[in-house]
Motif scaffolding. Structure first.
Motif, mmCIF file in Angstrom:
data_model
loop_
_atom_site.group_PDB
_atom_site.id
_atom_site.type_symbol
_atom_site.label_atom_id
_atom_site.label_comp_id
_atom_site.label_asym_id
_atom_site.label_seq_id
_atom_site.Cartn_x
_atom_site.Cartn_y
_atom_site.Cartn_z
ATOM 1 N N UNK A 82 2.317 9.493 -6.074
ATOM 2 C CA UNK A 82 2.765 10.691 -5.602
ATOM 3 C C UNK A 82 3.773 10.899 -6.736
ATOM 4 N N UNK A 83 4.427 9.955 -7.057
ATOM 5 C CA UNK A 83 5.474 10.314 -8.364
ATOM 6 C C UNK A 83 4.694 10.538 -9.615
ATOM 7 N N UNK A 84 3.624 9.751 -9.640
ATOM 8 C CA UNK A 84 2.755 10.157 -11.066
ATOM 9 C C UNK A 84 2.194 11.622 -10.980
ATOM 10 N N UNK A 85 1.832 12.046 -9.701
ATOM 11 C CA UNK A 85 0.913 13.539 -9.643
ATOM 12 C C UNK A 85 2.130 14.402 -9.828
ATOM 13 N N UNK B 93 5.866 21.044 -10.218
ATOM 14 C CA UNK B 93 5.471 22.318 -9.781
ATOM 15 C C UNK B 93 4.928 22.268 -8.202
ATOM 16 N N UNK B 94 4.583 21.014 -7.906
ATOM 17 C CA UNK B 94 3.844 20.954 -6.383
ATOM 18 C C UNK B 94 4.945 20.954 -5.438
ATOM 19 N N UNK B 95 4.749 21.501 -4.361
ATOM 20 C CA UNK B 95 5.769 21.449 -3.336
ATOM 21 C C UNK B 95 5.599 20.119 -2.711
ATOM 22 N N UNK B 96 6.654 19.899 -2.155
ATOM 23 C CA UNK B 96 6.686 18.602 -1.265
ATOM 24 C C UNK B 96 5.740 18.516 -0.284
ATOM 25 N N UNK B 97 5.366 19.573 0.465
ATOM 26 C CA UNK B 97 4.419 19.437 1.499
ATOM 27 C C UNK B 97 2.903 19.554 1.010
ATOM 28 N N UNK B 98 2.673 19.924 -0.328
ATOM 29 C CA UNK B 98 1.429 19.575 -1.001
ATOM 30 C C UNK B 98 1.236 18.167 -1.233
ATOM 31 N N UNK B 99 1.971 17.406 -1.452
ATOM 32 C CA UNK B 99 1.663 15.795 -1.963
ATOM 33 C C UNK B 99 2.245 14.869 -0.930
ATOM 34 N N UNK B 100 3.106 15.500 0.286
ATOM 35 C CA UNK B 100 3.493 14.406 1.078
ATOM 36 C C UNK B 100 2.729 14.240 2.197
ATOM 37 N N UNK B 101 2.578 12.981 2.848
ATOM 38 C CA UNK B 101 1.816 12.778 3.983
ATOM 39 C C UNK B 101 2.417 12.478 5.224
ATOM 40 N N UNK C 24 0.750 -1.271 0.020
ATOM 41 C CA UNK C 24 -0.162 -0.051 -0.134
ATOM 42 C C UNK C 24 0.755 1.103 -0.016
ATOM 43 N N UNK C 25 2.022 1.218 0.826
ATOM 44 C CA UNK C 25 3.111 2.307 0.944
ATOM 45 C C UNK C 25 3.534 2.589 -0.644
ATOM 46 N N UNK C 26 3.896 1.304 -1.042
ATOM 47 C CA UNK C 26 4.628 1.542 -2.518
ATOM 48 C C UNK C 26 3.515 2.093 -3.480
ATOM 49 N N UNK C 27 2.376 1.630 -3.405
ATOM 50 C CA UNK C 27 1.467 2.296 -4.488
ATOM 51 C C UNK C 27 1.206 3.597 -4.216
ATOM 52 N N UNK C 28 1.176 4.165 -3.108
ATOM 53 C CA UNK C 28 0.920 5.645 -2.703
ATOM 54 C C UNK C 28 2.331 6.313 -2.933
ATOM 55 N N UNK C 29 3.339 5.762 -3.041
ATOM 56 C CA UNK C 29 4.746 6.496 -3.406
ATOM 57 C C UNK C 29 4.641 6.371 -4.946
ATOM 58 N N UNK C 30 4.177 5.527 -5.639
ATOM 59 C CA UNK C 30 4.007 5.417 -7.195
ATOM 60 C C UNK C 30 3.039 6.617 -7.554
#
Length: 96
Positions: free
Chosen positions: A76-79, A86-94, A68-74
């Protein structure tokens, strides 16, 4: 942004000859992930099926969590790729 979802999890346990196998299936409604885990009872140990269930289930859930974490990381990379970074790390990081 408000969001509510219900995911279904099924855990299956199988025991045979001092070995317990677990399979956990997560159904999100749009995708399914399956985790697996096993536990072996050593020949010199007392056979306590509940302990085998706990170990095998825990290992299967750990496997599922990793997927599930691997899926989320992929995702995030796709977004990040689709926004051109252009997205800041804080905008997409959990946070953990």
């Amino acid at each position: 942004m408000s969001h509510t979802a219900e995911w279904k999890v099924r855990l299956y346990l199988f025991e045979e000859e001092r070995m317990t196998k677990a399979r956990v299936v997560l159904d999100t409604g749009t995708t399914s992930l399956t985790g697996h885990g096993t536990a072996h009872c050593s020949p010199g140990d007392t056979d306590v099926p509940e302990i085998g269930d706990e170990l095998a289930a825990g290992r299967a859930l750990h496997d599922l969590a990793r997927q599930l974490v691997d899926t989320a990381e992929r995702d995030i990379g796709a977004v990040d790729a689709s926004t051109g970074g252009r997205e800041s790390a804080s905008a997409i990081a959990w946070p953990m």
